[in-house]
Scaffold this active site. Structure first.
Site, PDB file in Angstrom:
ATOM      1  N   ASP A 288      16.453  -6.955  41.516  1.00 57.37           N
ATOM      2  CA  ASP A 288      17.852  -6.521  41.597  1.00 57.37           C
ATOM      3  C   ASP A 288      18.818  -7.364  40.782  1.00 57.37           C
ATOM      4  O   ASP A 288      19.536  -6.863  39.908  1.00 57.37           O
ATOM      5  CB  ASP A 288      18.300  -6.450  43.057  1.00 57.37           C
ATOM      6  CG  ASP A 288      17.984  -7.728  43.838  1.00 57.37           C
ATOM      7  OD1 ASP A 288      17.284  -8.612  43.294  1.00 57.37           O
ATOM      8  OD2 ASP A 288      18.428  -7.840  44.995  1.00 57.37           O
TER       9      ASP A 288
ATOM     10  N   THR B   8      25.455 -14.261  42.664  1.00 54.04           N
ATOM     11  CA  THR B   8      24.827 -13.277  43.537  1.00 54.04           C
ATOM     12  C   THR B   8      24.883 -13.679  44.998  1.00 54.04           C
ATOM     13  O   THR B   8      24.429 -12.919  45.863  1.00 54.04           O
ATOM     14  CB  THR B   8      23.376 -13.012  43.092  1.00 54.04           C
ATOM     15  OG1 THR B   8      22.901 -11.805  43.692  1.00 54.04           O
ATOM     16  CG2 THR B   8      22.473 -14.180  43.470  1.00 54.04           C
TER      17      THR B   8
ATOM     18  N   GLU C 140      25.747  -6.373  50.587  1.00 57.97           N
ATOM     19  CA  GLU C 140      25.827  -5.646  49.315  1.00 57.97           C
ATOM     20  C   GLU C 140      26.809  -4.474  49.341  1.00 57.97           C
ATOM     21  O   GLU C 140      27.554  -4.264  48.378  1.00 57.97           O
ATOM     22  CB  GLU C 140      24.431  -5.155  48.907  1.00 57.97           C
ATOM     23  CG  GLU C 140      23.500  -6.254  48.426  1.00 57.97           C
ATOM     24  CD  GLU C 140      22.901  -7.062  49.565  1.00 57.97           C
ATOM     25  OE1 GLU C 140      22.441  -8.196  49.318  1.00 57.97           O
ATOM     26  OE2 GLU C 140      22.887  -6.550  50.708  1.00 57.97           O
TER      27      GLU C 140
ATOM     28  N   GLU D 273      16.832 -19.570  45.689  1.00 54.39           N
ATOM     29  CA  GLU D 273      17.698 -19.619  46.868  1.00 54.39           C
ATOM     30  C   GLU D 273      18.552 -20.883  46.892  1.00 54.39           C
ATOM     31  O   GLU D 273      19.737 -20.839  47.242  1.00 54.39           O
ATOM     32  CB  GLU D 273      16.864 -19.531  48.151  1.00 54.39           C
ATOM     33  CG  GLU D 273      16.119 -18.217  48.325  1.00 54.39           C
ATOM     34  CD  GLU D 273      17.037 -17.038  48.613  1.00 54.39           C
ATOM     35  OE1 GLU D 273      18.259 -17.247  48.786  1.00 54.39           O
ATOM     36  OE2 GLU D 273      16.538 -15.901  48.667  1.00 54.39           O
TER      37      GLU D 273
ATOM     38  N   ARG E 203      22.674 -20.560  46.569  1.00 49.85           N
ATOM     39  CA  ARG E 203      23.377 -20.934  47.802  1.00 49.85           C
ATOM     40  C   ARG E 203      23.976 -22.335  47.713  1.00 49.85           C
ATOM     41  O   ARG E 203      25.157 -22.523  47.995  1.00 49.85           O
ATOM     42  CB  ARG E 203      22.427 -20.838  49.006  1.00 49.85           C
ATOM     43  CG  ARG E 203      21.828 -19.460  49.212  1.00 49.85           C
ATOM     44  CD  ARG E 203      21.107 -19.366  50.546  1.00 49.85           C
ATOM     45  NE  ARG E 203      20.227 -18.196  50.600  1.00 49.85           N
ATOM     46  CZ  ARG E 203      19.903 -17.539  51.711  1.00 49.85           C
ATOM     47  NH1 ARG E 203      20.385 -17.948  52.871  1.00 49.85           N
ATOM     48  NH2 ARG E 203      19.094 -16.504  51.682  1.00 49.85           N
TER      49      ARG E 203
END
Length: 662
Positions: A426, A651, A562, A293, A297
């Site tokens: 994913d 992502t 998404e 994360e 980010r």
């Protein structure tokens, strides 16, 4: 009376011969043997078993620790032989970064994958909007803080001050010399070149912002108002209680939104956020952060903002957090731990397991590779490339599909037999394709794994629902198919379309078109027009039933991006305006059911109850970092507004430059 006495004197030799104790080795051996013979047979058996057990443990410990010791020894020898050098950084074009030159050797393995560009839709007008991204215009709404020559010199000077001790990527300008872009950088340097005259040629008439884009800007400003008023400098806004929540204590929402503000042209908001980054963003604190994360980010957000703004402040902050995340890779298998204490420089797995999720360890590569390219320090790229090479060789895959967990000690997949494109797996598939694109389409192992995985999806996970025969991606658990699909899986249509745009087979685009229809129906068939977190599809026609079924535990909506992400890719590559219309419906429903009057947007607990969607009092950072950014780009008719032939999104929707030959 007289008494007689007899005196007897014995020599030491005589005493020994008589059985006295003299502490000699021979005596001790005879004494120990008597003690051993005095033990019972059971006692002797227990002692022998303990000695055998300790011997086996010693052998196992030696074999498991031998390889790390060997690699550490080799690493130290390499460090001694390598002269610390930092390359000059030169971008032939600020939005297009160089890539490995000599990696074409295996390109012929995929003759059917020749690059192609679909014809430009007739309704699209070329040319950058008045929000210049590459390079920003002098009269644009946002201006770089430094001129181009100074920006190019500052990273080099900063890197020289650090005196990195690793061998580095050999740049020609910024071109990687090794045969594969994943090879360790060499120590050769080429001086930065002067800015290209192409920049002047790229100045085109701006494309005006349209009404729908203005609605996105208004939504962003409303969300930002709530964050600024009630959560400034904190991780996430709690809009209902007018407070905040902390995860890492690093201003996640602010950093996630930096490049969104730049793209939207919000100069005032961007400048306020920049001041906070300069004055208040400190990574030297005793706090555990999640490697995945914080990479996507924070590191991704800082790198993206650096490329868009050319402000070296963001690169320096990126180098700081990048270095602090490196202890996560100090594991026996080189598969990183999930958590890092960025103040203490320690890392560890979760308390309940020694496993990391496959998605987390394989979805940090774009960011660390780019950090190596910018700094010239190979350690970042080397660490993440080792992970991908290791996963490439692992058993336990099912026609390219990977399990959800991997052990940091053994480096092997765990919880075998469960395959999904949802949570915990994913972005592994997403980053296979995007690394291949980022590196200039040279790393064929990545492409092989991606192509094999998509075939595995078709073979094992694709089904069609009833009654509308929607194509969806389910899950496989120990041979049993489940018609469950996470909203997270809706990244897949966009990824498939991106692959087709970059020369992969045309049936990937056909599958993308079918799946994006399904993702839209996950919104359209719900009472609020907002998708739940998870849906189950009906495989058999039932009177009065829709394709989509929602269980009570799955009916929340977290403002996820998404579907909007995939709508953006589909519109950009096809020009079909229905994708814009679908995105507009979603934005209107966000405004209707999740907007908080005092500022901000909130997640909701029940997408099936329009009268009371049960707000959760939390605005995720990705709503500003991803959802609204993709909305703005979806509604734009300017293909040069983050040109997908020049940028690849991580992502978390942070655009990073594609490396191309100089």
């Amino acid at each position: 009376p007289r008494r007689d006495f007899i005196s007897v004197t014995l020599s030491p030799e005589e005493a020994v011969g008589a059985g006295g104790y003299n502490n000699s080795k021979a005596w001790r051996r005879r004494s120990c043997w008597r003690k051993w013979k005095q033990l019972s047979r059971l006692q002797r058996s227990v002692i022998l078993f303990l000695f055998a057990f300790l011997a086996v443990c010693g052998v196992i410990s030696y074999t498991s620790m031998g390889e790390p010791w060997k690699s550490l020894t080799n690493k130290s020898l390499d460090d001694q032989r390598t002269e610390p050098q930092i390359p000059g950084l030169k971008l032939a074009n600020p939005a297009v970064l160089p890539a490995p030159q000599k990696a074409d050797a295996n390109r012929g393995d995929y003759p059917e994958l020749s690059p192609q560009k679909p014809p430009k839709p007739p309704h699209v007008r070329r040319g950058p909007s008045n929000l210049q991204i590459k390079p920003p215009r002098r009269d644009g709404r946002l201006k770089p803080r430094h001129d181009s020559s100074r920006v190019e010199e500052e990273p080099v000077q900063a890197d020289k001050e650090e005196k990195t001790e690793k061998s580095i990527i050999s740049w020609r300008g910024a071109v990687i010399e090794p045969d594969q872009s994943t090879e360790p950088p060499s120590s050769k340097i080429k001086e930065p070149e002067k800015p290209s005259s192409v920049e002047a040629e790229d100045q085109k008439e701006p494309v005006p912002i349209n009404e729908r884009q203005m609605a996105v800007i208004e939504a962003f400003r409303h969300a930002w108002k709530g964050y600024k008023d009630f959560a400034w400098g904190h991780d996430e806004l709690k809009p209902l209680s007018k407070s905040y929540s902390e995860w890492f204590g690093l201003g996640l929402t602010l950093i996630d939104a930096l490049d969104t503000m730049w793209i939207l042209g919000l100069k005032e908001e961007f400048e306020e956020a920049r001041k906070w980054v300069a004055n208040d963003l400190v990574f030297d604190k005793n706090v555990d952060v999640n490697l995945f994360e914080s990479t996507i980010r924070i590191l991704g957000g800082l790198l993206s903002t650096y490329h868009l703004s050319r402000d070296s402040l963001f690169l320096e902050k990126a180098k700081d957090i990048g270095n602090r995340l490196m202890p996560a890779f100090k594991t026996p298998s080189k598969i990183p731990y999930s958590d890092v204490n960025i103040g203490r420089g320690t890392a560890h797995p979760p308390r309940w397991t020694s496993d990391s999720t496959v998605a987390e360890v394989t979805s940090i590569q774009l960011e660390f590779r780019e950090l190596s390219r910018l700094t010239g320090d190979e350690k970042f790229q080397k660490a993440v490339d080792e992970v991908m090479k290791h996963v490439h060789t692992l058993s336990g895959k099912n026609d390219g599909l990977v399990p959800m967990f991997i052990n940091t000690n053994s480096g092997q997949f765990t919880h075998l037999g469960v395959y999904t494109l949802g949570a915990r797996a994913d972005s592994y598939y997403e980053y296979l394709l995007k690394q291949w694109i980022q590196g200039g389409k040279k790393e064929n192992e990545l492409l092989e794994d991606y192509m094999r995985a998509i075939e595995g999806v078709k073979k094992h996970l694709l089904q069609r629902s009833q009654p509308k025969k929607l194509t969806f991606v389910g899950e496989l658990a120990h041979g049993h198919f489940s018609a469950k699909m996470d909203h997270l899986v809706c990244f897949l249509p966009g990824t498939l379309a991106l692959g087709a745009h970059n020369g992969l087979t045309a049936d990937h685009m056909k599958l993308a078109e079918a799946l994006i229809e399904t993702c839209y129906q996950m919104y359209a068939q719900v009472e609020t027009g907002l998708s739940p977190e998870i849906v189950h599809f009906n495989l058999h026609a039932q009177k009065g039933h829709k394709d989509v079924e929602i269980k009570p535990a799955d009916r929340h909506n977290l403002l996820r991006p998404e579907t909007v992400e995939s709508l953006f890719y589909m519109y950009r590559f096809t020009g079909d305006k229905k994708y814009q219309d679908w995105g507009w419906e979603i934005l209107q429903n966000f405004n209707k059911y999740t907007r908080v009057p005092t500022g901000g947007y909130t997640s909701i607990n029940n997408v099936q109850n329009p009268s009371n969607p049960e707000p959760r009092d939390k605005m995720e950072s990705f709503f500003l970092g991803e959802t609204l950014k993709y909305m703005f780009l979806l509604f734009s008719d300017d293909i040069d507004l983050i040109n997908l032939d020049k940028y690849v999104f991580n992502t978390e929707a942070h655009p990073l430059p594609i490396w191309v030959p100089a």
